[in-house]
Design a protein around this motif. Sequence first.
Motif, PDB file in Angstrom:
ATOM      1  N   ARG A  73      -7.518  -3.212  39.415  1.00  0.00           N
ATOM      2  CA  ARG A  73      -6.172  -3.403  39.956  1.00  0.00           C
ATOM      3  C   ARG A  73      -5.408  -4.468  39.172  1.00  0.00           C
ATOM      4  N   ASN A  74      -6.097  -5.531  38.766  1.00  0.00           N
ATOM      5  CA  ASN A  74      -5.459  -6.625  38.028  1.00  0.00           C
ATOM      6  C   ASN A  74      -5.499  -6.433  36.522  1.00  0.00           C
ATOM      7  N   LEU A  75      -5.976  -5.276  36.071  1.00  0.00           N
ATOM      8  CA  LEU A  75      -6.076  -5.007  34.631  1.00  0.00           C
ATOM      9  C   LEU A  75      -6.921  -6.071  33.943  1.00  0.00           C
ATOM     10  N   ALA A  76      -8.069  -6.390  34.553  1.00  0.00           N
ATOM     11  CA  ALA A  76      -9.066  -7.336  34.021  1.00  0.00           C
ATOM     12  C   ALA A  76      -8.618  -8.791  34.096  1.00  0.00           C
ATOM     13  N   MET A  77      -7.557  -9.073  34.838  1.00  0.00           N
ATOM     14  CA  MET A  77      -7.103 -10.446  35.043  1.00  0.00           C
ATOM     15  C   MET A  77      -7.565 -10.946  36.406  1.00  0.00           C
ATOM     16  N   PRO A  78      -7.914 -12.243  36.531  1.00  0.00           N
ATOM     17  CA  PRO A  78      -8.204 -12.797  37.857  1.00  0.00           C
ATOM     18  C   PRO A  78      -6.929 -12.924  38.680  1.00  0.00           C
ATOM     19  N   ASP A  79      -7.077 -13.056  40.000  1.00  0.00           N
ATOM     20  CA  ASP A  79      -5.906 -13.271  40.852  1.00  0.00           C
ATOM     21  C   ASP A  79      -5.261 -14.610  40.502  1.00  0.00           C
ATOM     22  N   PRO A  80      -3.950 -14.645  40.247  1.00  0.00           N
ATOM     23  CA  PRO A  80      -3.279 -15.904  39.923  1.00  0.00           C
ATOM     24  C   PRO A  80      -3.421 -16.916  41.055  1.00  0.00           C
ATOM     25  N   ALA A  81      -3.694 -18.184  40.706  1.00  0.00           N
ATOM     26  CA  ALA A  81      -3.924 -19.215  41.720  1.00  0.00           C
ATOM     27  C   ALA A  81      -3.080 -20.460  41.469  1.00  0.00           C
ATOM     28  N   SER A  82      -1.980 -20.310  40.742  1.00  0.00           N
ATOM     29  CA  SER A  82      -1.068 -21.427  40.522  1.00  0.00           C
ATOM     30  C   SER A  82       0.360 -20.895  40.476  1.00  0.00           C
ATOM     31  N   GLU A  83       1.322 -21.794  40.616  1.00  0.00           N
ATOM     32  CA  GLU A  83       2.721 -21.370  40.589  1.00  0.00           C
ATOM     33  C   GLU A  83       3.127 -20.838  39.223  1.00  0.00           C
ATOM     34  N   GLN A  84       2.483 -21.300  38.163  1.00  0.00           N
ATOM     35  CA  GLN A  84       2.837 -20.875  36.811  1.00  0.00           C
ATOM     36  C   GLN A  84       2.140 -19.575  36.409  1.00  0.00           C
ATOM     37  N   ALA A  85       0.996 -19.275  36.994  1.00  0.00           N
ATOM     38  CA  ALA A  85       0.175 -18.152  36.540  1.00  0.00           C
ATOM     39  C   ALA A  85       0.853 -16.789  36.597  1.00  0.00           C
ATOM     40  N   PRO A  86       1.710 -16.483  37.601  1.00  0.00           N
ATOM     41  CA  PRO A  86       2.343 -15.151  37.619  1.00  0.00           C
ATOM     42  C   PRO A  86       3.138 -14.821  36.369  1.00  0.00           C
ATOM     43  N   ALA A  87       3.639 -15.824  35.655  1.00  0.00           N
ATOM     44  CA  ALA A  87       4.386 -15.543  34.421  1.00  0.00           C
ATOM     45  C   ALA A  87       3.487 -14.855  33.401  1.00  0.00           C
ATOM     46  N   THR A  88       2.255 -15.370  33.243  1.00  0.00           N
ATOM     47  CA  THR A  88       1.302 -14.734  32.335  1.00  0.00           C
ATOM     48  C   THR A  88       0.847 -13.388  32.872  1.00  0.00           C
ATOM     49  N   PHE A  89       0.599 -13.317  34.191  1.00  0.00           N
ATOM     50  CA  PHE A  89       0.120 -12.072  34.784  1.00  0.00           C
ATOM     51  C   PHE A  89       1.148 -10.948  34.618  1.00  0.00           C
ATOM     52  N   GLU A  90       2.415 -11.243  34.850  1.00  0.00           N
ATOM     53  CA  GLU A  90       3.459 -10.221  34.714  1.00  0.00           C
ATOM     54  C   GLU A  90       3.599  -9.772  33.263  1.00  0.00           C
ATOM     55  N   LEU A  91       3.501 -10.720  32.331  1.00  0.00           N
ATOM     56  CA  LEU A  91       3.567 -10.347  30.917  1.00  0.00           C
ATOM     57  C   LEU A  91       2.412  -9.428  30.559  1.00  0.00           C
ATOM     58  N   TRP A  92       1.211  -9.750  31.022  1.00  0.00           N
ATOM     59  CA  TRP A  92       0.024  -8.929  30.770  1.00  0.00           C
ATOM     60  C   TRP A  92       0.196  -7.532  31.374  1.00  0.00           C
ATOM     61  N   LYS A  93       0.653  -7.488  32.632  1.00  0.00           N
ATOM     62  CA  LYS A  93       0.784  -6.210  33.338  1.00  0.00           C
ATOM     63  C   LYS A  93       1.787  -5.289  32.646  1.00  0.00           C
ATOM     64  N   TRP A  94       2.955  -5.819  32.325  1.00  0.00           N
ATOM     65  CA  TRP A  94       3.986  -4.963  31.724  1.00  0.00           C
ATOM     66  C   TRP A  94       3.657  -4.635  30.272  1.00  0.00           C
ATOM     67  N   SER A  95       2.844  -5.450  29.628  1.00  0.00           N
ATOM     68  CA  SER A  95       2.365  -5.084  28.288  1.00  0.00           C
ATOM     69  C   SER A  95       1.486  -3.845  28.368  1.00  0.00           C
ATOM     70  N   TRP A  96       0.650  -3.784  29.411  1.00  0.00           N
ATOM     71  CA  TRP A  96      -0.167  -2.588  29.611  1.00  0.00           C
ATOM     72  C   TRP A  96       0.707  -1.368  29.910  1.00  0.00           C
ATOM     73  N   VAL A  97       1.754  -1.568  30.708  1.00  0.00           N
ATOM     74  CA  VAL A  97       2.665  -0.457  31.009  1.00  0.00           C
ATOM     75  C   VAL A  97       3.314   0.052  29.729  1.00  0.00           C
ATOM     76  N   ALA A  98       3.788  -0.881  28.893  1.00  0.00           N
ATOM     77  CA  ALA A  98       4.416  -0.485  27.631  1.00  0.00           C
ATOM     78  C   ALA A  98       3.418   0.254  26.736  1.00  0.00           C
ATOM     79  N   ALA A  99       2.180  -0.266  26.683  1.00  0.00           N
ATOM     80  CA  ALA A  99       1.158   0.400  25.871  1.00  0.00           C
ATOM     81  C   ALA A  99       0.867   1.805  26.398  1.00  0.00           C
ATOM     82  N   ALA A 100       0.848   1.955  27.737  1.00  0.00           N
ATOM     83  CA  ALA A 100       0.600   3.273  28.322  1.00  0.00           C
ATOM     84  C   ALA A 100       1.729   4.247  27.992  1.00  0.00           C
ATOM     85  N   VAL A 101       2.966   3.762  28.054  1.00  0.00           N
ATOM     86  CA  VAL A 101       4.107   4.624  27.726  1.00  0.00           C
ATOM     87  C   VAL A 101       4.034   5.078  26.279  1.00  0.00           C
TER      88      VAL A 101
END
Length: 294
Positions: free
Chosen positions: A41-69
């Motif tokens: 579900r997290n695309l091999a990323m751990p659950d974010p546990a800080s206020e800053q972490a979602p920035a990296t998580f979103e970049l990772w997630k949408w990079s996978w989406v772009a790669a899939a497209v």
Amino acid sequence: MGLQLPSRAAAPVKKGVRAAVLGLGLLALGACSAEDKDQIRNLAMPDPASEQAPATFELWKWSWVAAAVVGVIVWALMFYAVWRFRRTAKNQVPVQTRYNLPLEIFYTIAPILMVIVFFFWTVDAQNEMLDKDAKVDQTVDVVGQQWSWTFNYTGQAADGKTPYVVGTTAERPTLVLEKDKTVEFKLHSPDVIHSFGIDAFLMKMDVIPGTVNTMRVTPNKVGDYNGKCFELCGVYHSRMLFDVKVLDSADYAAYIDGLVEEGSVADAPLLGGSDVNTVAGLETEGTKNEGGHE
């Protein structure tokens, strides 16, 4: 006239192999544990546990989406070419096209545009992760040495002194943080380059001799996490592990008081000696580095 080719024999064995591989793949997916499903579900990323972490998580997630497209488009073009330019007779091959100018322009420009877009969003995420304007509530001076960690809770004792925790290769230390408080890590090394990172914070930073790098993190989930050195630093690099605990305010205050009571407290952070801010041959005594330390 097309090339003359011998007719091909049927390949039932290949169909059987494909079916077996597909079946094994479905069986493996069905046997996934809850932890594995979270990883998927997290695309091999751990659950974010800080206020800053979602920035990296979103970049990772949408990079996978772009790669899939991109993958879908490439596979669609491949299958279209296979179907559209297939042989119409068993003993002939369609006329071969030497070049296609519009297609060549497309696959030259499209990757360049993709790199530009990725670069923009990467810089945006980096700026959020490395925000220097956030108010700092606490400071922790981290020393990475071959091959363990020292954590100094700088000035956090009631009398302004510094409680600390020192790890060894046999006993890994625990870094304790307070929930919803912004902590600034000051990173020191007395020997070689290390890299300080906590998985759930989705951030790491190099620990470089002669330079004091800093990073700011605001933990927002109480729990236990893992930290380690992400830079190959010598024969026992694999032992440079540490545990991370994020506590609420009351438990955190009790932990700091406990360090003071057991005598793990100093007048100033333990930074591993004078070499922590000096690189032999590159710096002279008394020279200040970028972090303002002598």
